[in-house]
Design an enzyme around this catalytic site. Structure first.
Site, mmCIF file in Angstrom:
data_model
loop_
_atom_site.group_PDB
_atom_site.id
_atom_site.type_symbol
_atom_site.label_atom_id
_atom_site.label_comp_id
_atom_site.label_asym_id
_atom_site.label_seq_id
_atom_site.Cartn_x
_atom_site.Cartn_y
_atom_site.Cartn_z
ATOM 1 N N ARG A 191 10.006 27.724 -2.933
ATOM 2 C CA ARG A 191 8.562 27.383 -3.010
ATOM 3 C C ARG A 191 8.088 27.042 -4.419
ATOM 4 O O ARG A 191 6.913 27.136 -4.742
ATOM 5 C CB ARG A 191 7.703 28.512 -2.446
ATOM 6 C CG ARG A 191 7.946 28.768 -0.984
ATOM 7 C CD ARG A 191 6.712 29.354 -0.318
ATOM 8 N NE ARG A 191 6.967 29.520 1.094
ATOM 9 C CZ ARG A 191 7.498 30.604 1.613
ATOM 10 N NH1 ARG A 191 7.799 31.634 0.850
ATOM 11 N NH2 ARG A 191 7.700 30.664 2.914
ATOM 12 N N LYS A 246 4.581 13.614 -11.494
ATOM 13 C CA LYS A 246 4.916 12.915 -10.237
ATOM 14 C C LYS A 246 6.415 13.054 -10.011
ATOM 15 O O LYS A 246 7.218 12.692 -10.876
ATOM 16 C CB LYS A 246 4.565 11.427 -10.332
ATOM 17 C CG LYS A 246 3.113 11.130 -10.039
ATOM 18 C CD LYS A 246 2.891 9.637 -9.894
ATOM 19 C CE LYS A 246 1.430 9.333 -9.642
ATOM 20 N NZ LYS A 246 1.160 7.887 -9.607
ATOM 21 N N GLU A 280 6.444 -0.443 -19.980
ATOM 22 C CA GLU A 280 5.504 0.650 -19.699
ATOM 23 C C GLU A 280 4.743 1.050 -20.968
ATOM 24 O O GLU A 280 3.643 1.590 -20.889
ATOM 25 C CB GLU A 280 6.224 1.870 -19.103
ATOM 26 C CG GLU A 280 6.933 1.599 -17.768
ATOM 27 C CD GLU A 280 6.021 1.672 -16.538
ATOM 28 O OE1 GLU A 280 4.799 1.879 -16.682
ATOM 29 O OE2 GLU A 280 6.554 1.509 -15.419
ATOM 30 N N LYS A 288 -0.971 8.778 -21.724
ATOM 31 C CA LYS A 288 -0.703 9.267 -20.372
ATOM 32 C C LYS A 288 -1.243 10.687 -20.197
ATOM 33 O O LYS A 288 -1.828 11.016 -19.156
ATOM 34 C CB LYS A 288 0.793 9.218 -20.060
ATOM 35 C CG LYS A 288 1.064 9.713 -18.651
ATOM 36 C CD LYS A 288 2.136 9.016 -17.935
ATOM 37 C CE LYS A 288 2.165 9.468 -16.476
ATOM 38 N NZ LYS A 288 3.315 9.019 -15.763
ATOM 39 N N GLU A 337 -4.337 11.738 -9.021
ATOM 40 C CA GLU A 337 -4.665 10.321 -8.787
ATOM 41 C C GLU A 337 -5.768 10.130 -7.749
ATOM 42 O O GLU A 337 -5.634 9.361 -6.793
ATOM 43 C CB GLU A 337 -3.401 9.530 -8.391
ATOM 44 C CG GLU A 337 -3.569 8.032 -8.617
ATOM 45 C CD GLU A 337 -2.269 7.250 -8.478
ATOM 46 O OE1 GLU A 337 -1.277 7.603 -9.135
ATOM 47 O OE2 GLU A 337 -2.274 6.284 -7.697
ATOM 48 N N ARG A 355 -6.328 7.815 -12.681
ATOM 49 C CA ARG A 355 -4.885 7.761 -12.904
ATOM 50 C C ARG A 355 -4.283 6.485 -12.314
ATOM 51 O O ARG A 355 -3.251 6.003 -12.776
ATOM 52 C CB ARG A 355 -4.201 9.009 -12.318
ATOM 53 C CG ARG A 355 -2.699 9.039 -12.611
ATOM 54 C CD ARG A 355 -2.051 10.385 -12.350
ATOM 55 N NE ARG A 355 -0.622 10.308 -12.616
ATOM 56 C CZ ARG A 355 0.202 11.336 -12.716
ATOM 57 N NH1 ARG A 355 -0.273 12.562 -12.574
ATOM 58 N NH2 ARG A 355 1.488 11.160 -12.956
ATOM 59 N N ASN A 401 -1.160 2.246 -12.732
ATOM 60 C CA ASN A 401 -0.406 1.365 -11.833
ATOM 61 C C ASN A 401 -0.608 -0.107 -12.172
ATOM 62 O O ASN A 401 -0.259 -0.976 -11.378
ATOM 63 C CB ASN A 401 -0.810 1.620 -10.375
ATOM 64 C CG ASN A 401 -0.510 3.044 -9.974
ATOM 65 O OD1 ASN A 401 0.487 3.617 -10.416
ATOM 66 N ND2 ASN A 401 -1.381 3.647 -9.173
ATOM 67 N N HIS A 442 1.819 -2.721 -11.042
ATOM 68 C CA HIS A 442 2.752 -2.106 -10.092
ATOM 69 C C HIS A 442 2.625 -2.646 -8.667
ATOM 70 O O HIS A 442 3.589 -2.607 -7.914
ATOM 71 C CB HIS A 442 2.599 -0.586 -10.092
ATOM 72 C CG HIS A 442 3.224 0.071 -11.302
ATOM 73 N ND1 HIS A 442 2.842 -0.227 -12.591
ATOM 74 C CD2 HIS A 442 4.228 0.989 -11.420
ATOM 75 C CE1 HIS A 442 3.558 0.490 -13.448
ATOM 76 N NE2 HIS A 442 4.409 1.238 -12.758
ATOM 77 N N HIS A 476 6.046 -3.677 -7.503
ATOM 78 C CA HIS A 476 6.747 -3.018 -6.386
ATOM 79 C C HIS A 476 7.163 -4.036 -5.336
ATOM 80 O O HIS A 476 8.232 -3.905 -4.719
ATOM 81 C CB HIS A 476 5.855 -1.938 -5.753
ATOM 82 C CG HIS A 476 5.827 -0.664 -6.540
ATOM 83 N ND1 HIS A 476 4.830 0.275 -6.407
ATOM 84 C CD2 HIS A 476 6.668 -0.177 -7.476
ATOM 85 C CE1 HIS A 476 5.070 1.293 -7.233
ATOM 86 N NE2 HIS A 476 6.168 1.030 -7.890
ATOM 87 N N HIS A 520 12.942 -1.590 -12.628
ATOM 88 C CA HIS A 520 11.528 -1.286 -12.375
ATOM 89 C C HIS A 520 10.626 -1.812 -13.513
ATOM 90 O O HIS A 520 9.637 -2.502 -13.273
ATOM 91 C CB HIS A 520 11.355 0.221 -12.195
ATOM 92 C CG HIS A 520 9.924 0.647 -12.102
ATOM 93 N ND1 HIS A 520 9.139 0.349 -11.007
ATOM 94 C CD2 HIS A 520 9.118 1.311 -12.989
ATOM 95 C CE1 HIS A 520 7.916 0.831 -11.221
ATOM 96 N NE2 HIS A 520 7.883 1.417 -12.408
#
Ligand code: GLY
Length: 368
Positions: free
Chosen positions: A121, A143, A185, A231, A241, A245, A249, A252, A256, A270
């Site tokens: 957990r 993330k 980035e 960041k 997000e 946040r 992206n 992106h 993507h 990426h």
């Protein structure tokens, strides 16, 4: 050594940046360990260059460790690997008060963070990112996740590390193409809300990527610190997000789609897709009458100057790219959220984008 903090109350943590900081890992992590037992998880490529130096120093400082070395590459971020890692940790009888160390790029950081988020957990973990992309983006902000056959990063959790240790010397064993991909980035932070930083990158980007070592290290340290500070500020404001946040992206939604159409293979990293996507996001903004063509040209020229791949080098089909976009996890109420801009450093979120404009931008980018 440079330092910044991700300010999340009781879950706050530091990001430490420096040359050969891996060799100081024991002293930085010791105060954070509930007991001196750790598991290092890394991949075959990183193990070749960085593992021994880390193990030696842990040994010397009486921090117990076991090591798991995984295959390198995006395929490692899978449900199978996730299950197998959990089994391995259970069989080692790793306890809740022990700590996992993720040593590697984005694949290792994301997978290991996700394992740490569910093991018993939730267990503490430390990020030691070794690629530029991981150092300026994926290791910071909690993330974590794995890929599914339905897309990248669709299964995961928010789980913040206890510490991020960034050693700029680890970048010296990377291919230039990897550095360029991570650099996209870095540029992103300038384009989102820091035009001065973008101007600094225009001056220093080439030397940062492939200048002499003494110069590279200083420029990389500065760019990484700036990126991590940017960041950290966003994550502190909107960890999960719910709003701002999503600015991270930028590029992106387009990126993507390019990656998905390419089949997530190494012909397109990426970061390379994000660079192409950011150019498209600014072209879209110009098409919508929000920003000047001259600003789009500056961004395009900068990526050309550093030798980034171009979208036109790929034989992608516009309709297929649009189809991928509609499957993006950022879709809400059947609408795509785009990050667009009123200029360099003036990005914002919009659901009010005409897909005909998106189509036109894709068409022209693919033509070159
Ligand atoms: N890479 C985007 C984020 O961490 O939110």
């Amino acid at each position: 050594m440079k330092k910044t903090t991700v300010d999340l109350g009781a879950r706050s943590y530091e990001i430490l940046i420096g040359e050969n900081i891996i060799d100081e890992t024991a002293s930085y992590i010791s105060p954070l360990l509930n007991r001196p037992r750790t598991v290092i998880i890394t991949d075959e490529n990183v193990a070749k260059h960085q593992l021994l130096r880390l193990e030696e120093k842990l040994n010397k400082n009486n921090i117990q460790f076991e090591t798991i070395v995984l295959p390198a590459g995006e395929a490692t971020k899978s449900m199978e690997m996730f299950n197998s890692l959990l089994d391995q940790l259970l069989s080692m009888r790793l306890e809740r008060s022990d700590t996992i160390i993720a040593l590697g790029g984005g694949v290792i950081g994301d997978l290991v963070g996700f394992v740490a988020s569910v093991y018993l957990r939730g267990i503490d973990f430390i990020q030691i990112p070794t690629t530029l992309l991981a150092q300026v983006d994926s290791s910071v902000g909690g993330k974590t996740g794995i890929n599914s056959k339905y897309g990248k990063n669709l299964i995961g959790a928010f789980h913040q590390p206890k510490l991020v240790l960034i050693d700029v010397t680890t970048l010296e064993t990377l291919e230039k193409r990897h550095i360029i991909a991570g650099y996209a980035e870095v540029v992103k932070y300038g384009l989102i809300n820091d035009a001065d930083f973008f101007n600094w990158l225009k001056e220093n980007g080439e030397a940062l990527i492939s200048g002499p070592t003494y110069k590279c290290r200083a420029l990389r340290t500065k760019a990484i610190l700036k990126s991590c500070e940017a960041k950290a500020a966003v994550v502190a404001e909107d960890e999960k997000e719910a709003g701002s946040r999503a600015l991270l992206n930028l590029g992106h939604t387009f990126g993507h789609a390019l990656e998905a159409e390419n089949g997530y293979n190494d012909n397109l990293y990426h970061g390379e897709a994000v660079a192409m996507g950011m150019i498209m996001a600014f072209d879209l903004s110009e098409k919508m009458g929000l920003c000047e063509k001259e600003e789009c040209d500056q961004i395009r020229l900068h990526f050309d100057t550093i030798g980034a791949q171009k979208a036109s080098a790929f034989n992608f089909d516009v309709d297929k790219l649009l189809h991928h976009m509609k499957g993006d996890k950022k879709m809400s109420d059947g609408k795509l959220t785009f990050v667009i801009a009123r200029g360099i450093g003036k990005s914002f979120l919009s659901k009010d984008v005409d897909m005909e404009d998106v189509k036109a931008v894709l068409k022209s980018a693919l033509k070159g």
